[in-house]
Design a protein around this motif. Sequence first.
Motif, PDB file in Angstrom:
ATOM      1  N   THR A 264       0.847  -1.190   0.000  1.00 31.67           N
ATOM      2  CA  THR A 264       0.000   0.000   0.000  1.00 31.67           C
ATOM      3  C   THR A 264       0.884   1.242   0.000  1.00 31.67           C
ATOM      4  O   THR A 264       2.071   1.196   0.341  1.00 31.67           O
ATOM      5  CB  THR A 264      -0.905   0.034   1.235  1.00 31.67           C
ATOM      6  OG1 THR A 264      -0.083   0.179   2.414  1.00 31.67           O
ATOM      7  CG2 THR A 264      -1.733  -1.243   1.349  1.00 31.67           C
ATOM      8  N   GLN A 265       0.288   2.379  -0.367  1.00 31.13           N
ATOM      9  CA  GLN A 265       1.045   3.637  -0.417  1.00 31.13           C
ATOM     10  C   GLN A 265       1.576   4.015   0.960  1.00 31.13           C
ATOM     11  O   GLN A 265       2.714   4.459   1.100  1.00 31.13           O
ATOM     12  CB  GLN A 265       0.152   4.753  -0.958  1.00 31.13           C
ATOM     13  CG  GLN A 265       0.887   6.083  -1.112  1.00 31.13           C
ATOM     14  CD  GLN A 265       0.000   7.150  -1.740  1.00 31.13           C
ATOM     15  OE1 GLN A 265      -1.141   6.894  -2.093  1.00 31.13           O
ATOM     16  NE2 GLN A 265       0.523   8.361  -1.863  1.00 31.13           N
ATOM     17  N   GLY A 266       0.750   3.810   2.002  1.00 28.70           N
ATOM     18  CA  GLY A 266       1.186   4.136   3.351  1.00 28.70           C
ATOM     19  C   GLY A 266       2.374   3.306   3.798  1.00 28.70           C
ATOM     20  O   GLY A 266       3.305   3.824   4.442  1.00 28.70           O
ATOM     21  N   ASP A 267       2.367   2.034   3.435  1.00 30.16           N
ATOM     22  CA  ASP A 267       3.476   1.175   3.834  1.00 30.16           C
ATOM     23  C   ASP A 267       4.740   1.458   3.027  1.00 30.16           C
ATOM     24  O   ASP A 267       5.858   1.197   3.504  1.00 30.16           O
ATOM     25  CB  ASP A 267       3.073  -0.293   3.706  1.00 30.16           C
ATOM     26  CG  ASP A 267       2.170  -0.735   4.842  1.00 30.16           C
ATOM     27  OD1 ASP A 267       2.209  -0.105   5.911  1.00 30.16           O
ATOM     28  OD2 ASP A 267       1.400  -1.707   4.661  1.00 30.16           O
ATOM     29  N   TRP A 268       4.592   1.982   1.814  1.00 29.26           N
ATOM     30  CA  TRP A 268       5.776   2.409   1.067  1.00 29.26           C
ATOM     31  C   TRP A 268       6.477   3.568   1.781  1.00 29.26           C
ATOM     32  O   TRP A 268       7.706   3.689   1.742  1.00 29.26           O
ATOM     33  CB  TRP A 268       5.418   2.813  -0.358  1.00 29.26           C
ATOM     34  CG  TRP A 268       5.400   1.658  -1.319  1.00 29.26           C
ATOM     35  CD1 TRP A 268       4.334   1.122  -1.957  1.00 29.26           C
ATOM     36  CD2 TRP A 268       6.553   0.884  -1.735  1.00 29.26           C
ATOM     37  NE1 TRP A 268       4.714   0.061  -2.750  1.00 29.26           N
ATOM     38  CE2 TRP A 268       6.070  -0.110  -2.644  1.00 29.26           C
ATOM     39  CE3 TRP A 268       7.912   0.925  -1.441  1.00 29.26           C
ATOM     40  CZ2 TRP A 268       6.920  -1.035  -3.236  1.00 29.26           C
ATOM     41  CZ3 TRP A 268       8.755  -0.012  -2.049  1.00 29.26           C
ATOM     42  CH2 TRP A 268       8.259  -0.965  -2.931  1.00 29.26           C
ATOM     43  N   ILE A 269       5.689   4.427   2.442  1.00 27.03           N
ATOM     44  CA  ILE A 269       6.283   5.522   3.220  1.00 27.03           C
ATOM     45  C   ILE A 269       7.091   4.955   4.392  1.00 27.03           C
ATOM     46  O   ILE A 269       8.225   5.378   4.646  1.00 27.03           O
ATOM     47  CB  ILE A 269       5.187   6.479   3.731  1.00 27.03           C
ATOM     48  CG1 ILE A 269       4.519   7.180   2.550  1.00 27.03           C
ATOM     49  CG2 ILE A 269       5.784   7.504   4.715  1.00 27.03           C
ATOM     50  CD1 ILE A 269       3.337   8.051   2.933  1.00 27.03           C
ATOM     51  N   TRP A 270       6.491   3.976   5.097  1.00 31.25           N
ATOM     52  CA  TRP A 270       7.219   3.334   6.187  1.00 31.25           C
ATOM     53  C   TRP A 270       8.473   2.638   5.673  1.00 31.25           C
ATOM     54  O   TRP A 270       9.525   2.650   6.330  1.00 31.25           O
ATOM     55  CB  TRP A 270       6.319   2.329   6.903  1.00 31.25           C
ATOM     56  CG  TRP A 270       5.328   2.950   7.830  1.00 31.25           C
ATOM     57  CD1 TRP A 270       3.973   2.899   7.742  1.00 31.25           C
ATOM     58  CD2 TRP A 270       5.623   3.718   9.005  1.00 31.25           C
ATOM     59  NE1 TRP A 270       3.397   3.603   8.775  1.00 31.25           N
ATOM     60  CE2 TRP A 270       4.377   4.106   9.565  1.00 31.25           C
ATOM     61  CE3 TRP A 270       6.802   4.122   9.637  1.00 31.25           C
ATOM     62  CZ2 TRP A 270       4.296   4.877  10.730  1.00 31.25           C
ATOM     63  CZ3 TRP A 270       6.721   4.885  10.793  1.00 31.25           C
ATOM     64  CH2 TRP A 270       5.490   5.251  11.328  1.00 31.25           C
TER      65      TRP A 270
ATOM     66  N   GLY B 186      10.241   3.538   3.121  1.00 31.76           N
ATOM     67  CA  GLY B 186      11.225   4.581   2.842  1.00 31.76           C
ATOM     68  C   GLY B 186      11.952   5.019   4.102  1.00 31.76           C
ATOM     69  O   GLY B 186      13.186   5.204   4.105  1.00 31.76           O
ATOM     70  N   ILE B 187      11.208   5.180   5.201  1.00 27.00           N
ATOM     71  CA  ILE B 187      11.826   5.555   6.475  1.00 27.00           C
ATOM     72  C   ILE B 187      12.771   4.454   6.946  1.00 27.00           C
ATOM     73  O   ILE B 187      13.879   4.718   7.438  1.00 27.00           O
ATOM     74  CB  ILE B 187      10.740   5.820   7.533  1.00 27.00           C
ATOM     75  CG1 ILE B 187       9.892   7.024   7.125  1.00 27.00           C
ATOM     76  CG2 ILE B 187      11.369   6.052   8.911  1.00 27.00           C
ATOM     77  CD1 ILE B 187       8.683   7.259   8.007  1.00 27.00           C
TER      78      ILE B 187
ATOM     79  N   CYS C 174      14.393   2.297   5.098  1.00 25.59           N
ATOM     80  CA  CYS C 174      15.590   2.288   4.238  1.00 25.59           C
ATOM     81  C   CYS C 174      16.570   3.386   4.643  1.00 25.59           C
ATOM     82  O   CYS C 174      17.780   3.148   4.769  1.00 25.59           O
ATOM     83  CB  CYS C 174      15.184   2.469   2.777  1.00 25.59           C
ATOM     84  SG  CYS C 174      14.306   1.064   2.081  1.00 25.59           S
TER      85      CYS C 174
END
Length: 300
Positions: free
Chosen positions: A209-215, A217-218, A220
Motif C-alpha cells: 500500500t502507499q502508506g506502507d511504502w512511506i514506512w 522509505g523511512i 531504508c
Amino acid sequence: MVPRAQQNTSLGILLMAITSLVFSLQDGISRHLAENYNVWMVVMIRFWFFALFALTLSARRPGGIATVIRSRHPLMQFARSAILIIEVCVMILGFVKLGLIASHAVFVSYPLIIAALSGPILGEHVGWRRWCAIGVGFVGVLIILQPGVAVFSPWALVPLAAALLFALYGLLTRYVAGGDAAMTSFLWTGVVAAILITPVGLFFWEPMTQGDWIWMGILCLSGAGAHYMMIKAYEVAEASDIQPFALLQLVFISILGITVFDEEVKMNMVIGAALVMGAALFTLYRARVVARQARLARGA
C-alpha cells in the motif's frame, strides 16, 4: 594499508547510543511491515536502498567506487555481509513470532557471545572471570526463555540465533576495521547483502500500500544511516569502551513495545534481562581492564 581513524572514545559512545536508538525504531517499523508482507521482500527493498546509498557515497570519494571497494580482507567482508543479511531476516522473524521486547531480551546477550568468541576469532584471551560472567548471562537467557516451557519452542530460539549471528558480524566488523576504512566496509555490506537477498526477495514479491511504502522509505533511510554509524563507531573507538551503550537498545525497544505494540513486560523477562545486561557489562569491563594491563605491560 589503509590507516586507522584517529581514536575518539566520546564520538564512538555517541555514535553507538544513537545507533541503538535508530535500530530500535527500525525494529518497530520492520515488525509492522513483516506482519503484513513477506520478510524476505521487506529486507530486500531495505538493502536495495542500502546498496544504492553506499554506491552513491563511494562514487563521490577520491578514486570513486573502484578505489573504495578495494579491501585487504575481501573474504571477511563478504562473510560479514552475508551474516548480516541472515541475521536481519532471522531477527525480524523473531519480532513477528515473539514480539519486540521478548526478542530483544534474548538478543541483548550478543556481547556475551562476542566475549566467548573473541578468543577463537580475534585471538584475545578470555579469563575465568569473564567466563563466569558469560555463564551467568546465559542463565539469564534461560530465565527469559522459561526452561520447560518456551525453550522447547523453536521460535524461542530465533532471537538467540540472531544474537549469535550479530556477534559474529560485530567481531568481523572489528577485525576488518584494522585494514579497511569505514566506507569500504559500508560499501561491501550494502552491495553483497543486496545481491544475496534479491533472488529470494523477488520470488516472494507482494504489492504494498502507499502508506506502507512511506514506512519502507523511512526504514531504508534509517537502516543505511545506522549501519554506517555503527561501523564508524567501531573504527574510532575500542569495542570494550562503546559496547555497553549498545545495550541501550533494550531500553528503547521496551518503550516502543509497550507504547506502540501493547506488549507486556513479564517478570521473567525483567529478571533474565537484568542478569544478561549485568553479565554483559561486567564482561566488557573486564575486557577493558585486560586491555589496559596489556598496554602497561608493553610499555614497561
